[in-house]
Each structure stands twice: as structure tokens, then as C-alpha cells.
Design a protein around this motif. Structure first.
Motif, mmCIF file in Angstrom:
data_model
loop_
_atom_site.group_PDB
_atom_site.id
_atom_site.type_symbol
_atom_site.label_atom_id
_atom_site.label_comp_id
_atom_site.label_asym_id
_atom_site.label_seq_id
_atom_site.Cartn_x
_atom_site.Cartn_y
_atom_site.Cartn_z
ATOM 1 N N THR A 21 37.513 50.109 40.013
ATOM 2 C CA THR A 21 36.922 49.714 41.691
ATOM 3 C C THR A 21 38.132 49.210 42.528
ATOM 4 O OG1 THR A 21 36.114 47.546 40.761
ATOM 5 C CG2 THR A 21 34.547 49.577 40.582
ATOM 6 N N ASN A 22 39.090 48.813 41.746
ATOM 7 C CA ASN A 22 40.218 48.324 42.625
ATOM 8 C C ASN A 22 39.674 46.698 43.303
ATOM 9 O OD1 ASN A 22 42.154 50.044 42.029
ATOM 10 N ND2 ASN A 22 41.937 51.059 43.815
ATOM 11 N N ILE A 23 38.755 46.201 42.450
ATOM 12 C CA ILE A 23 38.381 44.867 42.962
ATOM 13 C C ILE A 23 38.906 43.704 42.324
ATOM 14 C CG2 ILE A 23 36.190 43.305 43.323
ATOM 15 C CD1 ILE A 23 34.795 45.933 43.732
ATOM 16 N N LEU A 24 39.397 42.652 42.788
ATOM 17 C CA LEU A 24 39.914 41.480 42.531
ATOM 18 C C LEU A 24 39.145 40.330 42.607
ATOM 19 C CD1 LEU A 24 42.378 39.907 41.219
ATOM 20 C CD2 LEU A 24 43.134 39.607 43.603
ATOM 21 N N ILE A 25 38.430 39.518 41.733
ATOM 22 C CA ILE A 25 37.719 38.376 41.841
ATOM 23 C C ILE A 25 38.443 37.226 41.675
ATOM 24 C CG2 ILE A 25 35.910 36.909 41.072
ATOM 25 C CD1 ILE A 25 34.470 39.728 40.129
ATOM 26 N N VAL A 26 38.565 36.400 42.635
ATOM 27 C CA VAL A 26 39.606 35.115 42.446
ATOM 28 C C VAL A 26 38.823 34.039 42.417
ATOM 29 C CG1 VAL A 26 41.192 33.898 43.676
ATOM 30 C CG2 VAL A 26 41.409 36.278 43.835
ATOM 31 N N THR A 27 38.923 32.998 41.312
ATOM 32 C CA THR A 27 38.014 31.851 41.091
ATOM 33 C C THR A 27 39.025 30.797 41.437
ATOM 34 O OG1 THR A 27 36.557 32.751 39.310
ATOM 35 C CG2 THR A 27 36.761 30.564 39.499
ATOM 36 N N PHE A 28 38.806 29.891 42.654
ATOM 37 C CA PHE A 28 39.419 28.739 42.925
ATOM 38 C C PHE A 28 39.274 27.643 42.032
ATOM 39 C CE2 PHE A 28 39.566 31.728 46.419
ATOM 40 C CZ PHE A 28 40.979 31.782 46.712
ATOM 41 N N ASN A 29 39.989 26.822 42.261
ATOM 42 C CA ASN A 29 39.940 25.417 41.203
ATOM 43 C C ASN A 29 38.593 24.805 41.541
ATOM 44 O OD1 ASN A 29 42.270 25.887 39.682
ATOM 45 N ND2 ASN A 29 43.799 25.009 41.389
ATOM 46 N N GLN A 30 38.072 24.927 42.880
ATOM 47 C CA GLN A 30 37.068 24.172 43.112
ATOM 48 C C GLN A 30 35.823 24.944 42.828
ATOM 49 O OE1 GLN A 30 38.785 25.617 45.891
ATOM 50 N NE2 GLN A 30 39.638 24.119 46.940
ATOM 51 N N GLY A 31 35.872 26.091 42.269
ATOM 52 C CA GLY A 31 34.949 26.631 41.611
ATOM 53 C C GLY A 31 34.338 27.908 42.436
ATOM 54 N N LYS A 32 34.798 28.046 43.753
ATOM 55 C CA LYS A 32 34.388 29.021 44.557
ATOM 56 C C LYS A 32 35.000 30.373 44.087
ATOM 57 C CE LYS A 32 33.387 26.204 48.574
ATOM 58 N NZ LYS A 32 33.768 26.073 49.981
ATOM 59 N N GLN A 33 34.225 31.544 44.330
ATOM 60 C CA GLN A 33 34.794 32.801 43.851
ATOM 61 C C GLN A 33 34.928 33.731 45.070
ATOM 62 O OE1 GLN A 33 32.307 33.851 40.471
ATOM 63 N NE2 GLN A 33 34.324 33.919 39.174
ATOM 64 N N TYR A 34 35.641 34.566 45.311
ATOM 65 C CA TYR A 34 35.849 35.546 46.278
ATOM 66 C C TYR A 34 36.228 36.894 45.599
ATOM 67 C CZ TYR A 34 35.418 31.700 49.832
ATOM 68 O OH TYR A 34 34.957 30.988 50.654
ATOM 69 N N GLU A 35 35.659 37.734 46.536
ATOM 70 C CA GLU A 35 35.813 39.197 45.761
ATOM 71 C C GLU A 35 36.622 39.984 46.845
ATOM 72 O OE1 GLU A 35 32.624 42.004 44.171
ATOM 73 O OE2 GLU A 35 33.112 43.128 46.078
ATOM 74 N N TYR A 36 38.071 40.539 46.402
ATOM 75 C CA TYR A 36 38.715 41.244 47.457
ATOM 76 C C TYR A 36 38.608 42.445 47.026
ATOM 77 C CZ TYR A 36 40.583 36.544 48.718
ATOM 78 O OH TYR A 36 40.483 35.452 49.362
ATOM 79 N N SER A 37 38.694 43.524 48.175
ATOM 80 C CA SER A 37 38.461 44.845 47.617
ATOM 81 C C SER A 37 39.736 45.619 48.140
ATOM 82 C CB SER A 37 37.195 45.692 48.426
ATOM 83 O OG SER A 37 37.392 45.325 49.763
ATOM 84 N N ASP A 38 39.721 46.898 47.710
ATOM 85 C CA ASP A 38 40.924 47.749 47.973
ATOM 86 C C ASP A 38 42.188 47.294 47.515
ATOM 87 O OD1 ASP A 38 39.079 49.495 49.158
ATOM 88 O OD2 ASP A 38 39.451 48.463 51.059
ATOM 89 N N VAL A 39 42.357 46.545 46.433
ATOM 90 C CA VAL A 39 43.590 45.754 45.815
ATOM 91 C C VAL A 39 44.142 46.918 44.618
ATOM 92 C CG1 VAL A 39 44.659 43.811 44.540
ATOM 93 C CG2 VAL A 39 42.889 43.552 46.172
ATOM 94 N N SER A 40 45.353 47.265 44.870
ATOM 95 C CA SER A 40 45.837 48.442 44.188
ATOM 96 C C SER A 40 46.217 47.673 42.784
ATOM 97 C CB SER A 40 47.221 48.902 44.692
ATOM 98 O OG SER A 40 48.198 48.061 44.686
ATOM 99 N N ALA A 41 46.441 48.372 41.728
ATOM 100 C CA ALA A 41 46.775 47.918 40.421
ATOM 101 C C ALA A 41 48.275 47.375 40.566
ATOM 102 C CB ALA A 41 46.857 48.979 39.369
ATOM 103 N N ASP A 42 49.120 47.832 41.252
ATOM 104 C CA ASP A 42 50.535 47.414 41.683
ATOM 105 C C ASP A 42 50.488 46.126 42.268
ATOM 106 O OD1 ASP A 42 53.325 48.009 41.621
ATOM 107 O OD2 ASP A 42 53.262 48.325 43.671
ATOM 108 N N GLU A 43 49.521 45.998 43.309
ATOM 109 C CA GLU A 43 49.572 44.621 43.904
ATOM 110 C C GLU A 43 48.977 43.397 43.028
ATOM 111 O OE1 GLU A 43 50.765 43.790 46.967
ATOM 112 O OE2 GLU A 43 51.447 45.495 46.940
ATOM 113 N N PHE A 44 47.973 43.867 42.167
ATOM 114 C CA PHE A 44 47.550 42.831 41.243
ATOM 115 C C PHE A 44 48.807 42.577 40.134
ATOM 116 C CE2 PHE A 44 45.687 41.985 36.922
ATOM 117 C CZ PHE A 44 45.063 40.877 37.361
ATOM 118 N N ARG A 45 49.350 43.479 39.765
ATOM 119 C CA ARG A 45 50.686 43.012 39.135
ATOM 120 C C ARG A 45 51.858 42.249 39.483
ATOM 121 N NH1 ARG A 45 51.224 42.341 33.977
ATOM 122 N NH2 ARG A 45 49.622 44.075 33.708
#
Length: 70
Positions: A21-45
Motif C-alpha cells: 500500500t506504500n503506507i508508512l505508520i510512524v509511532t512517536f515517543n509520546q505515543g501518537k501515531q501518524y499514517e503517511y501515504s504514497d511513500v516509496s520503498a526506496d524512501e523508506f529504505r
């Protein structure tokens, strides 16, 4: 395929990336989570291979990719 990693960062606790799905979920140290869409595998790497995950995230993801709190 989903990849979930706990990371060492002053801002970010964990990253979860879905190659289908090219979705990145980021969990921050404070516990909040955000979903980022359209993230390529190359950018994740590039993010997980960076010297500073927090700095790379702020420069290349924040305000660049569509996101929403989850």
C-alpha cells in the motif's frame, strides 16, 4: 509485505511500512501515531538507513507526504 521496526531516535519510537500500500505508520515517543501515504520503498529504505532518523524524517517526510493521525 509489512515491516515493523523499533528505532533509536529522540522523536520516533517505531516505523511500520507496507510495501503493498506504500503506507508508512510512524509511532512517536509520546505515543501518537501518524499514517503517511504514497511513500516509496526506496524512501523508506533511505529513512531507516539514515544517520539520524528524526532529522531525515523532518527533512524528507514531514510536510512532504500526505498524513493523518490514527
Amino acid at each position: 509485505m509489512k515491516t515493523k521496526l523499533e528505532v533509536v531516535s529522540s522523536q520516533i519510537k517505531a516505523l511500520e511500512y507496507d510495501t503493498e500500500t506504500n503506507i508508512l505508520i510512524v509511532t512517536f515517543n509520546q505515543g501518537k501515531q501518524y499514517e503517511y501515504s504514497d511513500v516509496s520503498a526506496d524512501e523508506f529504505r533511505k529513512l531507516i538507513d539514515s544517520e539520524s532518523i528524526g532529522r531525515h524524517f523532518n527533512l524528507h517526510f514531514k510536510g512532504v507526504y500526505p498524513c493523518k493521525p490514527i
